[in-house]
Scaffold this motif. Structure first.
Motif, PDB file in Angstrom:
ATOM      1  N   GLU A 162       3.515  11.179   0.235  1.00  0.00           N
ATOM      2  CA  GLU A 162       2.316  10.429  -0.073  1.00  0.00           C
ATOM      3  C   GLU A 162       2.503   9.748  -1.412  1.00  0.00           C
ATOM      4  OE1 GLU A 162      -2.278  11.154  -0.959  1.00  0.00           O
ATOM      5  OE2 GLU A 162      -1.571  12.401   0.715  1.00  0.00           O
ATOM      6  N   ARG A 163       2.942   9.774  -2.382  1.00  0.00           N
ATOM      7  CA  ARG A 163       2.969   9.077  -3.572  1.00  0.00           C
ATOM      8  C   ARG A 163       3.824   7.818  -3.257  1.00  0.00           C
ATOM      9  NH1 ARG A 163       1.527  11.243  -8.535  1.00  0.00           N
ATOM     10  NH2 ARG A 163       2.987   9.459  -9.475  1.00  0.00           N
ATOM     11  N   TRP A 164       4.872   7.937  -2.509  1.00  0.00           N
ATOM     12  CA  TRP A 164       5.543   6.646  -1.925  1.00  0.00           C
ATOM     13  C   TRP A 164       4.621   5.878  -1.137  1.00  0.00           C
ATOM     14  CZ3 TRP A 164       6.969   4.819   2.624  1.00  0.00           C
ATOM     15  CH2 TRP A 164       7.828   3.434   2.578  1.00  0.00           C
TER      16      TRP A 164
ATOM     17  N   PRO B 112      -4.499  -7.349  -0.330  1.00  0.00           N
ATOM     18  CA  PRO B 112      -3.450  -7.257   0.319  1.00  0.00           C
ATOM     19  C   PRO B 112      -2.611  -5.955  -0.418  1.00  0.00           C
ATOM     20  CG  PRO B 112      -3.168  -8.807  -1.634  1.00  0.00           C
ATOM     21  CD  PRO B 112      -4.629  -8.400  -1.302  1.00  0.00           C
ATOM     22  N   MET B 113      -1.424  -5.687   0.389  1.00  0.00           N
ATOM     23  CA  MET B 113      -0.625  -4.495  -0.344  1.00  0.00           C
ATOM     24  C   MET B 113      -0.030  -5.168  -1.496  1.00  0.00           C
ATOM     25  SD  MET B 113       0.797  -3.199   3.413  1.00  0.00           S
ATOM     26  CE  MET B 113       1.167  -1.233   2.633  1.00  0.00           C
ATOM     27  N   PHE B 114       0.483  -3.892  -2.221  1.00  0.00           N
ATOM     28  CA  PHE B 114       1.139  -4.076  -3.564  1.00  0.00           C
ATOM     29  C   PHE B 114       2.600  -4.016  -3.435  1.00  0.00           C
ATOM     30  CE2 PHE B 114       3.265  -2.393  -7.339  1.00  0.00           C
ATOM     31  CZ  PHE B 114       2.616  -3.231  -8.160  1.00  0.00           C
ATOM     32  N   PRO B 115       3.269  -4.980  -4.093  1.00  0.00           N
ATOM     33  CA  PRO B 115       2.781  -6.080  -4.665  1.00  0.00           C
ATOM     34  C   PRO B 115       2.349  -7.509  -3.708  1.00  0.00           C
ATOM     35  CG  PRO B 115       5.113  -6.454  -4.584  1.00  0.00           C
ATOM     36  CD  PRO B 115       4.817  -4.995  -3.944  1.00  0.00           C
TER      37      PRO B 115
ATOM     38  N   HIS C 208       2.285   1.422  -2.442  1.00  0.00           N
ATOM     39  CA  HIS C 208       1.972   0.234  -1.586  1.00  0.00           C
ATOM     40  C   HIS C 208       0.476  -0.385  -1.634  1.00  0.00           C
ATOM     41  CE1 HIS C 208       5.858   1.848   0.177  1.00  0.00           C
ATOM     42  NE2 HIS C 208       5.963   0.535   0.166  1.00  0.00           N
ATOM     43  N   PHE C 209      -0.285   0.306  -2.350  1.00  0.00           N
ATOM     44  CA  PHE C 209      -1.911  -0.104  -2.203  1.00  0.00           C
ATOM     45  C   PHE C 209      -2.315  -0.435  -3.724  1.00  0.00           C
ATOM     46  CE2 PHE C 209      -1.098   2.229   1.709  1.00  0.00           C
ATOM     47  CZ  PHE C 209      -1.577   1.480   2.549  1.00  0.00           C
ATOM     48  N   PRO C 210      -3.391  -1.092  -3.703  1.00  0.00           N
ATOM     49  CA  PRO C 210      -3.876  -1.471  -5.070  1.00  0.00           C
ATOM     50  C   PRO C 210      -4.523  -0.282  -5.805  1.00  0.00           C
ATOM     51  CG  PRO C 210      -4.820  -3.054  -3.255  1.00  0.00           C
ATOM     52  CD  PRO C 210      -4.160  -1.877  -2.517  1.00  0.00           C
ATOM     53  N   THR C 211      -4.696  -0.465  -7.127  1.00  0.00           N
ATOM     54  CA  THR C 211      -5.316   0.458  -7.838  1.00  0.00           C
ATOM     55  C   THR C 211      -6.720   0.496  -7.621  1.00  0.00           C
ATOM     56  OG1 THR C 211      -5.621  -0.925 -10.011  1.00  0.00           O
ATOM     57  CG2 THR C 211      -3.279   0.265  -9.530  1.00  0.00           C
ATOM     58  N   GLU C 212      -7.217   1.567  -7.926  1.00  0.00           N
ATOM     59  CA  GLU C 212      -8.812   1.817  -7.687  1.00  0.00           C
ATOM     60  C   GLU C 212      -9.342   0.732  -8.612  1.00  0.00           C
ATOM     61  OE1 GLU C 212     -10.849   3.153  -5.544  1.00  0.00           O
ATOM     62  OE2 GLU C 212      -9.503   4.574  -4.735  1.00  0.00           O
ATOM     63  N   ALA C 213      -8.927   0.650  -9.877  1.00  0.00           N
ATOM     64  CA  ALA C 213      -9.239  -0.039 -11.117  1.00  0.00           C
ATOM     65  C   ALA C 213      -9.458  -1.668 -10.699  1.00  0.00           C
ATOM     66  CB  ALA C 213      -8.633  -0.087 -12.393  1.00  0.00           C
ATOM     67  N   ALA C 214      -8.157  -2.094  -9.999  1.00  0.00           N
ATOM     68  CA  ALA C 214      -8.227  -3.158  -9.325  1.00  0.00           C
ATOM     69  C   ALA C 214      -9.391  -3.840  -8.510  1.00  0.00           C
ATOM     70  CB  ALA C 214      -6.813  -3.765  -8.874  1.00  0.00           C
ATOM     71  N   LEU C 215      -9.656  -2.771  -7.514  1.00  0.00           N
ATOM     72  CA  LEU C 215     -10.506  -2.815  -6.588  1.00  0.00           C
ATOM     73  C   LEU C 215     -12.190  -2.833  -7.272  1.00  0.00           C
ATOM     74  CD1 LEU C 215      -9.356  -0.434  -3.753  1.00  0.00           C
ATOM     75  CD2 LEU C 215      -9.056  -3.116  -3.976  1.00  0.00           C
ATOM     76  N   GLU C 216     -12.197  -1.905  -8.360  1.00  0.00           N
ATOM     77  CA  GLU C 216     -13.355  -2.026  -8.874  1.00  0.00           C
ATOM     78  C   GLU C 216     -13.592  -3.427  -9.699  1.00  0.00           C
ATOM     79  OE1 GLU C 216     -16.925  -1.019 -10.164  1.00  0.00           O
ATOM     80  OE2 GLU C 216     -15.697   0.287  -8.739  1.00  0.00           O
TER      81      GLU C 216
ATOM     82  N   GLY D  80       5.013   1.351  -8.698  1.00  0.00           N
ATOM     83  CA  GLY D  80       3.915   1.718  -7.937  1.00  0.00           C
ATOM     84  C   GLY D  80       3.923   3.366  -7.698  1.00  0.00           C
ATOM     85  N   GLU D  81       4.978   3.932  -7.506  1.00  0.00           N
ATOM     86  CA  GLU D  81       4.989   5.465  -7.263  1.00  0.00           C
ATOM     87  C   GLU D  81       4.550   6.046  -8.695  1.00  0.00           C
ATOM     88  OE1 GLU D  81       8.098   7.193  -5.349  1.00  0.00           O
ATOM     89  OE2 GLU D  81       9.238   5.469  -5.051  1.00  0.00           O
TER      90      GLU D  81
END
Length: 299
Positions: free
Chosen positions: A87-89, A65-68, A93-101, A28-29
Motif C-alpha cells: 500500500e505504501r507504494w 492528477p496522480m503524482f507526479p 502515486h497520489f497527492p498529499t492530503e496537504a496539497a488537497l487541503e 512518494g513512498e
C-alpha cells in the motif's frame, strides 16, 4: 501537457528519465503516510472508453492528477499487476492530503483523486483487493458491444506485437486453450501474472455479467456506475455530465471532449460477426437481467 513541455521531455535521455522516475517514486513512498488514496476508480472495460473518460476527468478543475503530474500516470496497476508492492507504494502515486487541503482552501471544494485500469474489471482478485484498500471508492464501468470490443482488442494487440496469430478468427479459436487454468492459477498464486489472461482474453472479457457480479456483490449498485460505450459516442457531454454527477463533482462543460485511443480496424467478416452475436447473446441477456438495463447488442 503543453507542447513545449512534451517536446522537452522527449529530449531527455531514457536512462535519465528512468533515474528520475525511480527517485520520484522513492520520494512518494517516503511520504506515503501523508498521501491520500483514490476516491474513484475507472475499472474497465478494455477498448471501452476508459482512457477517454480518464482524460476528461483529469481536466476537471476539482480532480487532482496522480503524482507526479508531469508523468501523466493513468494507473499504477496496483490491484491487478503490482499488488505485491504494498500500500505504501500505491499511495506514492497520489497527492498529499496537504496539497488537497490547499486546493480546497482556494476553490472551496476538496479535489477528488482516482485512477483508471481496464484490467481491474476482468482481474479475478481485483474486487477483493479494492474492497480491502478503498472500500468507499466509487467505481466507473464502461461497457461496449462485446463483439466490437473483442475485435478492437485483437487489432490493438496486433499493433503492439502482443498477438502473433494472423487473424481474429484464429485468435478467438485459440482462446479457450490459452486461458485454460489461468484464472484458477491467479486465484491460488496471487503474485502470478498471466500473460494470456491479460493479453489474449478477447471473448472472456466480453462476458460482462461474470465480472460485474463480483464487484456488485462487494460494493452494491449505488457505488458502481455502469455507462454504455455507445453513450460516449452519441453524446460525450451528456456522458461526462453523468460521470460528474455520480462523483458529486460540480458539473462543468469543457470546450471539447476528445475521444482517445481511437483505432481504425478493417471490416469484420459477416460470418464472424454472426457467430459472435450468437455467442454473446445469452451473456448479454444475463447482463440485462442483472442490471435491469437493456443493451442493444444482439442485432
Amino acid at each position: 501537457m503543453p507542447d513545449p513541455v512534451r517536446a522537452a521531455k522527449k529530449r531527455i535521455p531514457r536512462p535519465v528519465k528512468r533515474a528520475v522516475r525511480r527517485a520520484v517514486r522513492r520520494y512518494g513512498e517516503h511520504t506515503a503516510d501523508a498521501r491520500t488514496l483514490p476516491d474513484f476508480l475507472i475499472i474497465g472495460t478494455k477498448r471501452g472508453g476508459t482512457t477517454s473518460v480518464w482524460n476528461w476527468l483529469v481536466r476537471h478543475p476539482n480532480v487532482a492528477p496522480m503524482f507526479p503530474a508531469l508523468q501523466q500516470i493513468k494507473s499504477p496497476h496496483y490491484f491487478d499487476v503490482h499488488y505485491q508492492r504494498g500500500e505504501r507504494w500505491y499511495r506514492s502515486h497520489f497527492p498529499t492530503e496537504a496539497a488537497l487541503e490547499r486546493a480546497a482552501q482556494r476553490t472551496g471544494i476538496r479535489p477528488l483523486t482516482g485512477e483508471a485500469s481496464p484490467y481491474y474489471l476482468f482481474h479475478p482478485l481485483a474486487p477483493e483487493r479494492v474492497q480491502h484498500t478503498v472500500p468507499k471508492a466509487r467505481l466507473i464501468v464502461l461497457l461496449r458491444n462485446p463483439v466490437d470490443r473483442a475485435y478492437s482488442n485483437y487489432w490493438e494487440r496486433r499493433g503492439s506485437n502482443a498477438e502473433p496469430l494472423p487473424t481474429f478468427e484464429a485468435a478467438i479459436d485459440a482462446e479457450e486453450e490459452r486461458l485454460a487454468g489461468e484464472t484458477e492459477r491467479i486465484l491460488t498464486e496471487p503474485g502470478y501474472r498471466s500473460y494470456h489472461h491479460d493479453w489474449h482474453s478477447y471473448l472472456a472479457r466480453g462476458r460482462y455479467v461474470e465480472q460485474l457480479t463480483g464487484w456488485l456483490d462487494r460494493f452494491g449498485r449505488d457505488q458502481v456506475l455502469v455507462l454504455p460505450f455507445d453513450d460516449l459516442r452519441r453524446d460525450a457531454n451528456g456522458a461526462y455530465r453523468v460521470v460528474q454527477e455520480f462523483l458529486s463533482l460540480p458539473v462543468v462543460e469543457p470546450p471539447r471532449l476528445a475521444h482517445h485511443n481511437k483505432l481504425p480496424v478493417p471490416p469484420m467478416a459477416p460470418a464472424t460477426r454472426a457467430r459472435l452475436v450468437e455467442y454473446f447473446r445469452p451473456w448479454n441477456a444475463r447482463l440485462t437481467e442483472l442490471l435491469e438495463t437493456p443493451f442493444d447488442w444482439d442485432r
